[in-house]
Scaffold this motif. Structure first.
Motif: not given
Length: 447
Positions: A200, A206-207, A209, A271, A295, A299, A367, A424, A426, A429
């Motif tokens: 990322i 940018y995400q 899973n 999500k 956050k 997501e 993602g 997910g 991000v 996280s």
């Protein structure tokens, strides 16, 4: 066409137990959280797609004797696009005959990454299996009615009614004590999340899973009893049960994928997750915490935007909308953030299956951007996903399509039982929190 009313029975899985002994029986179960449930069996034909062979079409007569087997050199979505709808069929019920089955995540990987899974812990299940059905047992929870809907021969109708009238022997086996083995060590799970965070930072995605898998060996498992026991613990609106000659799927999904009726297309990405508490005050605080979490909202909105793009491919210009953003939905073990993306299908250019084709697999379990996220998943996950994160799908002759996201599911194949969970990842996280979230999601299945 004919319709026979039955005594209303709220739990459709009890009636389905007449048919789960037959391969190719399919149950779509809302656990009374949506208006309709339905199931069918004894298909007129089936299709199976394996990773290294053409699409196999098998055609059966009313005695369920195989009369023709064809290898089809055709993309499965193009094959299903040849499906003919019937304008005379009522659209007041969800299924009036058509295709029922599943599309696996591994099918999506093959199509988007142009490769099949090479995991050492691969689950060698078909990429897709569907049957064509000319009858259904339907529950209408709004009207408190149950009925059989037939579009088949009188002989087959008589045969199906006879199966329903047969007294079932109470031969359910006691469920064993499962000894689950995690196929990913916690230290590896934590370190792989850090690798995703590095991707990322570097701008790859940018995400993503990221998921893990648990496995146990068990012989002669009563898979319908397993389904019913988990259904009692965790009723979810997009549940289902599938049995084919190769596998059994027991699904307890809270997430719809693509839903289409009267050209109106909807998808409902989930999500953002937080565990529940048995203390009402603490549970309300957890729910409020999820609703206000930057956050978790980020997501969700990332994937909502991805699905807006996916639906726009087959939509009438200007019809893509987001009627609902980050609404909290509560289930027995977790709270989720759920959004809604809608569009109007451009029927002059596209079919119902085209919507699935251009959106599959669902963005909530890949993602974004989708292709790069799937490449990272393929690199980091220790096991093939198989059916997990694919979709159960119902394509009906009355121009309706229903599908879910195959999460919170058991896959039973060659005496091995698997379940999966993840989330997910991000930029915000925290690896330990993500690990605990995956345990919260799967706990209702494993215990």
């Amino acid at each position: 066409m004919s319709l026979i009313e039955l005594p209303y029975q709220a739990d459709i899985s009890e009636r389905f137990s007449h048919f789960n002994q037959f391969a190719w029986s399919m149950l779509f179960d809302s656990c009374q959280q949506e208006r309709f449930d339905w199931f069918s069996g004894l298909p007129t034909k089936t299709i199976t797609l394996n990773s290294d062979t053409p699409l196999l079409e098998q055609i059966y007569n009313d005695e369920q004797t195989l009369i023709q087997s064809n290898e089809i050199q055709q993309d499965i979505f193009d094959y299903l696009n040849g499906f003919e709808y019937q304008d005379t069929h009522p659209n007041t019920i969800p299924f009036t005959g058509g295709w029922l089955g599943y599309l696996s995540y591994d099918l999506g990987q093959q199509r988007i990454l142009n490769k099949t899974s090479n995991k050492t812990r691969a689950f060698n299940t078909p990429l897709a299996q569907l049957g064509f059905y000319d009858w259904a047992c339907i529950n209408d929870h709004q009207l408190k009615k149950s009925y059989l809907w037939f579009n088949c021969s009188e002989y087959k109708q008589f045969k199906i009614e006879s199966i329903f009238n047969t007294v079932k022997a109470n031969n359910k086996k006691q469920l064993p004590e499962f000894h689950w083995q995690a196929l990913t060590e916690k230290t590896d799970y934590i370190s792989n999340i850090q690798r995703i965070l590095d991707y990322i930072i570097n701008g790859d995605c940018y995400q993503t899973n990221y998921t893990q898998c648990w496995e146990t060996n068990t012989d002669n498992l009563d898979t319908l009893a397993l389904y019913q026991s988990r259904k009692r613990k965790c009723p979810t609106p997009f549940s289902g049960f599938i049995t084919t000659p190769e596998l059994t799927l027991s699904c307890h999904s809270p997430e719809a994928f693509i839903q289409i009726k009267d050209s109106q297309v909807n998808t409902f990405p989930i999500k953002g997750t937080i565990k529940r508490s048995t203390d009402p005050i603490e549970d309300a605080l957890l729910k409020s915490q999820l609703a206000s979490s930057e956050k978790d909202r980020a997501e969700n909105i990332m994937i909502t935007d991805l699905l807006r793009n996916d639906l726009s491919i087959t939509a009438k210009t200007g019809s893509v909308k987001c009627p609902e953003i980050c609404k909290v939905h509560s289930y027995s073990n977790v709270h989720h953030l759920v959004s809604q993306v809608s569009s109007v299908l451009d029927e002059k250019k596209f079919t119902l299956m085209d919507v699935v084709k251009h959106s599959f697999p669902g963005g909530s379990i890949t993602g974004a951007p989708k292709k790069r996220a799937m490449q990272i998943i393929d690199e980091l996950e220790d096991q093939s996903r198989s059916l997990y994160c694919g979709s159960m799908i119902a394509l009906s002759q009355n121009k309706q399509l229903h599908s879910n996201i195959l999460i919170r599911s058991f896959i039973y194949h060659n005496n091995q039982l698997r379940c999966y969970a993840g989330g997910g990842i991000v930029m915000e996280s925290i690896a330990e929190n993500e690990y605990q979230e995956s345990l919260s999601k799967v706990s209702i299945l494993k215990f």
